[in-house]
Motif scaffolding. Sequence first.
Motif, PDB file in Angstrom:
ATOM      1  N   TRP B 222       0.896  -1.373  -0.106  1.00 10.90           N
ATOM      2  CA  TRP B 222       0.174   0.004   0.066  1.00 10.90           C
ATOM      3  C   TRP B 222       0.641   1.251  -0.040  1.00 10.90           C
ATOM      4  O   TRP B 222       2.009   1.381   0.773  1.00 10.90           O
ATOM      5  CB  TRP B 222      -1.062   0.008   1.224  1.00 10.90           C
ATOM      6  CG  TRP B 222      -1.997  -1.043   1.277  1.00 10.90           C
ATOM      7  CD1 TRP B 222      -1.905  -2.075   2.062  1.00 10.90           C
ATOM      8  CD2 TRP B 222      -3.106  -1.164   0.195  1.00 10.90           C
ATOM      9  NE1 TRP B 222      -3.050  -2.985   1.542  1.00 10.90           N
ATOM     10  CE2 TRP B 222      -3.756  -2.247   0.534  1.00 10.90           C
ATOM     11  CE3 TRP B 222      -3.635  -0.340  -0.771  1.00 10.90           C
ATOM     12  CZ2 TRP B 222      -4.812  -2.974  -0.026  1.00 10.90           C
ATOM     13  CZ3 TRP B 222      -4.653  -0.922  -1.278  1.00 10.90           C
ATOM     14  CH2 TRP B 222      -5.199  -2.108  -1.264  1.00 10.90           C
ATOM     15  N   LEU B 225      -0.792   6.693   2.789  1.00 11.69           N
ATOM     16  CA  LEU B 225      -1.921   7.022   2.749  1.00 11.69           C
ATOM     17  C   LEU B 225      -2.356   8.355   2.023  1.00 11.69           C
ATOM     18  O   LEU B 225      -3.273   8.709   1.432  1.00 11.69           O
ATOM     19  CB  LEU B 225      -2.750   7.423   4.328  1.00 11.69           C
ATOM     20  CG  LEU B 225      -4.041   6.929   4.587  1.00 11.69           C
ATOM     21  CD1 LEU B 225      -4.287   5.400   3.841  1.00 11.69           C
ATOM     22  CD2 LEU B 225      -4.464   6.925   5.851  1.00 11.69           C
ATOM     23  N   GLU B 226      -1.179   9.359   2.217  1.00  6.13           N
ATOM     24  CA  GLU B 226      -1.561  10.700   1.243  1.00  6.13           C
ATOM     25  C   GLU B 226      -1.486  10.394  -0.052  1.00  6.13           C
ATOM     26  O   GLU B 226      -2.004  11.258  -0.814  1.00  6.13           O
ATOM     27  CB  GLU B 226      -0.180  11.443   1.832  1.00  6.13           C
ATOM     28  CG  GLU B 226      -0.182  12.013   3.376  1.00  6.13           C
ATOM     29  CD  GLU B 226       0.224  10.825   4.162  1.00  6.13           C
ATOM     30  OE1 GLU B 226       1.235  10.059   3.838  1.00  6.13           O
ATOM     31  OE2 GLU B 226      -0.193  10.527   5.224  1.00  6.13           O
ATOM     32  N   ASP B 227      -0.694   9.502  -0.473  1.00  3.12           N
ATOM     33  CA  ASP B 227      -0.738   9.198  -2.036  1.00  3.12           C
ATOM     34  C   ASP B 227      -1.665   8.212  -2.424  1.00  3.12           C
ATOM     35  O   ASP B 227      -1.531   7.956  -3.703  1.00  3.12           O
ATOM     36  CB  ASP B 227       0.656   8.757  -2.309  1.00  3.12           C
ATOM     37  CG  ASP B 227       1.743   9.820  -1.801  1.00  3.12           C
ATOM     38  OD1 ASP B 227       1.510  11.090  -1.677  1.00  3.12           O
ATOM     39  OD2 ASP B 227       2.830   9.269  -1.732  1.00  3.12           O
ATOM     40  N   LEU B 228      -2.548   7.655  -1.529  1.00  3.61           N
ATOM     41  CA  LEU B 228      -3.405   6.553  -1.886  1.00  3.61           C
ATOM     42  C   LEU B 228      -4.302   7.160  -2.775  1.00  3.61           C
ATOM     43  O   LEU B 228      -5.085   7.956  -2.767  1.00  3.61           O
ATOM     44  CB  LEU B 228      -3.829   5.895  -0.748  1.00  3.61           C
ATOM     45  CG  LEU B 228      -4.751   4.493  -1.101  1.00  3.61           C
ATOM     46  CD1 LEU B 228      -3.702   3.375  -1.440  1.00  3.61           C
ATOM     47  CD2 LEU B 228      -5.705   4.165   0.265  1.00  3.61           C
ATOM     48  N   ASP B 229      -4.495   6.465  -4.031  1.00  4.97           N
ATOM     49  CA  ASP B 229      -5.719   6.493  -4.849  1.00  4.97           C
ATOM     50  C   ASP B 229      -6.745   5.643  -4.662  1.00  4.97           C
ATOM     51  O   ASP B 229      -6.600   4.350  -5.177  1.00  4.97           O
ATOM     52  CB  ASP B 229      -5.204   6.580  -6.392  1.00  4.97           C
ATOM     53  CG  ASP B 229      -6.259   6.827  -7.525  1.00  4.97           C
ATOM     54  OD1 ASP B 229      -7.382   7.039  -6.903  1.00  4.97           O
ATOM     55  OD2 ASP B 229      -5.723   7.137  -8.374  1.00  4.97           O
ATOM     56  N   PRO B 230      -7.794   6.075  -4.091  1.00  2.19           N
ATOM     57  CA  PRO B 230      -8.653   5.201  -3.760  1.00  2.19           C
ATOM     58  C   PRO B 230      -9.624   4.438  -5.008  1.00  2.19           C
ATOM     59  O   PRO B 230     -10.189   3.283  -4.837  1.00  2.19           O
ATOM     60  CB  PRO B 230      -9.674   5.652  -2.945  1.00  2.19           C
ATOM     61  CG  PRO B 230      -9.502   7.243  -3.523  1.00  2.19           C
ATOM     62  CD  PRO B 230      -8.183   7.312  -3.753  1.00  2.19           C
TER      63      PRO B 230
END
Lengths: 83, 873
Positions: B222, B225-230
Motif C-alpha cells: 500500500w 495514505l497521503e498518496d493513495l488513490d482510492p
Amino acid sequence: MAIRIVRKTIHLEGHCTVEEALPLLETLRRPGAHKVVLTKCEGLHTAILQVLAAARPAAITPPADPALAGLVMPFLETSGAAA
Amino acid sequence: MTTPLLARFIPEARELLQVSASGLLKLERNPTDETAINEVFRAVHTIKGSSGLFDALALTRLVHAAEDLLGEVRSDALQIDSALVDMLLDSLDQVGQWIDELERRAALPADADGVAHRMAALLRQRLGSQDGAVDDAPVHAALRGADPAPDGDVSALPPGLLARLPAPACLAAFRRACEGETVHLVRYAPEPGCFFSGTDPLQAIRQVPDALALDIAAAEPWAPLEDLDPYQCNLHLALLTAAPRPEIEQAMRYELDRITIAPIRPRDLVRIEGEASDGPIWDDFRGAASGFLAAGRLDDLRKAVSALRSVAGPTLWRRQALDWLEAALSAGQPDPALLAALVAAAGSGRLDPVPAGPAPVAPAPAPQATDPRQELARSVLASQHRALEHAGYDADRLASVGTVVGNVLLSLGRDADRAAIQAAFEAAREAHSVAPLLSALSAVLAGAPLLRAEAAPALSEAPAQAFAEAAVPAAGGKEPEGRIAAKSLKVDQAKIDLLMNLIGELVVSKNALPFLAKRAEETYASREMSREIKEQYAVIDRLAQEMQGAIMQVRMLPVSEIFDRFPRLVRDLARKLGKRIDLALEGEDTAADKTIIEALGDPLLHIVRNSLDHGIEAPEERRAAGKSATARILLKARQEADSVVIEVQDNGRGIDPARIRSAAITKGVIGQEEADRLSDQEAINLIYRPGFSTAPEVSDLSGRGVGMDVVLTTVEKLGGQVTVSSRLGEGTTTRLALPLSMAVTRIMIVEAAGSLYGVPMDMIVETVRVPRERIRMIKKAETFVLRETIIPLSRLSRLLHLPEQPRGEADAAVLVCHVNGRRAGLIIDNFREGMDVILKPLEGVLTGIGGYAGTTLLGDGRVLLVLDLRELL
C-alpha cells in the motif's frame, strides 16, 4: 448516507458504494486513531475495502452479517497485522 | 423470444461475415490491398457494434479480438499471412455458428464464454507475438511473479496463498475434492482502472457459485495514505470453488481475460498447524493405522481415527492431521497414497511431500524459456519448418512462410538471423527448392548463430516484404465498386410471391379481353365496341407486362450470392488437395430469379469440385506439362437474351474421351459397341450419365458417380441446359444456361385431335409445313428431311392415344423440337398463337399422369394442358 462519523468513530452502514471511498479515505487521513464500525454494513465496494486495508484503522468492528464478515475480515485482519 | 432487433441482426451479421471472409481471402492473396482490409475491418467492427445490443457477450468478445488484430493489420503493424487468415476465418466460422444458435434459441450455447475466451486469447497472442507489448502483460507478469507455476493448468496451490486461507475452508474444500469433485482455484487480477468501468471485483467474484474460500491480497504494497488513490484497484483475489468450469466462466464472463482458472489436487489443500505433541499413543496409532491401511481395512482405520480424535486436544498438530485423515477417509473411494501420507503425518508429526503417488505433475517450464515469447516463437518457427518440409517447393507458400518467419524474428530482435533467413529464401526461390531454407530454419531453431555466407550462396538480400510481393502473383480480378450499397428494404419472400401470383392472375385475365373483343364483333356485330376493347387491352397488356417485369426485378438476385461462397471453398479444398488454384470471378452482378440462383448453388458446387478434384493437376504435374503451377478456375456469368449463362472454366488436364469411354464400359454405363460409335463430344457427355465416375476410389470430394448426374437433372428441372467442352491437356469448360425467370412460361398453343395443347416455347426450334409427299417412311418410322438433316416424325394424337381424324390437307404442320439433346418433329393439326402463362403443376389424383408439365387457364376460361415433350418423345 452510508458513512456516519461520530468523532473518531466511522460507521459504515448499508451498502457502501464506490463514491464513498474518497470521503472515507479523507476521514482516515486525518491524524489520530480511528475506529471503524461495520456492524450495520450490508455490503461494501472493493474500493472501500482497499481503503480500509490501506489505512489500517486502529480497530474494526466486524459486520453483523456473518457471510460478509467471513469475506472481508480475514483480509482486513491480515492487513492490520502487517501494520 | 426473438426480438425484431435480433431478427434484423442475424441476416445482417451473416452478410457481414460473408463480406469479411471474402475480404480476408483477397487479403491473403494480396496483403497490401487496402480496400480489402478496410472492408473486412468495417464489417467486423459493425458486427461487434451490433452484437453488443444482445446478450451475446462471448460473440462480442471474440469479434472484438478479431477486430483488434485487424486494426493492427490495417495500421501496418502486423503482416497478414495464411496462418493468421486461418485463425481469423476460424473465428468467423465460430461466430457464424453462434449466429445460427442465436437464431434457433435466442441465446448462445453454454460453453460460448470459454470458447470465446480461448479463441480470443489465441488471437491476442498473435497480437503479442508481433510487437511484444501485450495489453495485459503486467497482470500476467504479476500473477507469475507471485506464483512461478505457469497459468492455464496450475495444479499446485502456492504455499503463500494456502497459508492465508482459513483452515476450515481448506478442510471443507479438501473433503469435496476427495469425494471426486473438482475444486478450482480462480485467480482474479482486476484491471487497476476497473472501478471506472463500473466493475466491483469483490461483487463479481462473489457471483461464482459454490465458493469455498476467498482470499484477498494487495497486489502492490500500500502507498502511504497521503498518496493513495482510492480509485485504483490494487487487489488480487483468489477463490476456491467447487463449481464446474463453465459455471465459473459464466459468472465471471465480463472479466474472463483477467482471471485464470485451474483445478486443484486434494493433496495441495492439506494444511495442518498446531502444537507439537508426543507420546506413546501416537506411536501406537501409527503402527495400527499403517497395518490397517496396508490390509485395506478402511473401516478399522476409520474407527481408530475417530477414537483418537475424541481423546486428543483439538489444538494439537497431530490431532489436526487426524481431521484431514478423517476427511480423506470419508470419501467413497479414498486415495490410498493420500491416506498413507496423512497416516504418516499423524504418526510422525510432520507432513512429508507426497511421493510419486498422485503424481506431483508440476509441469516445469523449460529452463531456457524464461521469456514466453521465445517459446511461442520457437513453436511458430517449428511449425513453419514442418509445413515447408511437408509441402515442398511452392512460391506462394514460400512467400507466406517468409512473412511469418520474418515477423517472428523481427519481434525477437534477432536481426542477424532474419537477414540470414531472408538470404536463404532468395536462394530457395532461385533454386526452386526448399532445402536452403530448411537448413537455415533448423539452424535458427537449434539456436546456432547463423552466418549468412553459409546459407546464401552469393545473393543480395532483399527485404522480406519486397520478396513476398514478388512471389505472390499479382492478384487478378476486378472488384465491383458498388457492393456497399446495402440500403435496401427487407421483405418477406412470401409477400413477393403473393404479389407475383396476383400479377400472374392479372396476366391470365387480361388474356380474356381479346376473346371478349371477338364476341363483341361476332355475336353483337359491334365493330366499334370490339375496337375499343382492343385498345383498352393494349394498354392493360402493356401495364401488366411492366408490372411483371418490375416484380421480376424484385426477385432478381445477383449471381454473386452463390459465387461469393466459392473463394473460401476453393481455398480450403485446394489446401487440402495440395493444389494451387487461382479462382477468378466474372460478371457477379448478372442477375437472375431467386429460385434459379438458389437452385444453382449445388450444381455449381459439384462442377467446381469436379474441376478441383479431377480437372486440376498437382503442381508438379502441371510444371511437367509446361503449365504454371497455379491453376486457374474461372467462374463467369453473363446474360444472353432470356437466359443467364454460367461458365466454369479450368485450365486443367481436360477430359480424355478415351478414358471416359473405358470407364463408362467398366462401370457398365454403356456397352462396347455403343462406346465405339460415340463421337468424342458424345463421350464427354457420358459424364452426365447416372452412376458414371472415373475416380478409382471414392474420395470425400467426388467420385461417387452422382455428381454430374445431379447437375444435369437439377439444371434441366429448372428448364436449363448443360454443355461441356474440353480440350485434352488444356482444360474444361462447363456451361450452364438457365432461364432468367421461371414464374412465367412462354408456350405455343397447338391443335391436335380437336383439342388444344400447350408446348413450352423453349423446346420449339421451328415450325414448318411439310408437304405430304416429302414425308418418307424409313421402316415403320415417318421422317422428313429438313435442310439436309433427317428429322424423325411422330404424331401428337398417337402419342396421346387420341383418335386420329384424317384431315386430307396437302401438307402437315410439323413442330420441330429440341428434346433430350436431339431434334424431333411432331405432327399436329394446326399451330395457334403463343402465350405467356403461369404453369400450375398437376395436383392431387393427376400427379402421377406422365407427359404433362402442368395446366394453365385460357382467356375464355378453358383449361389448357401443357405437354412435357421430354416424357412424350
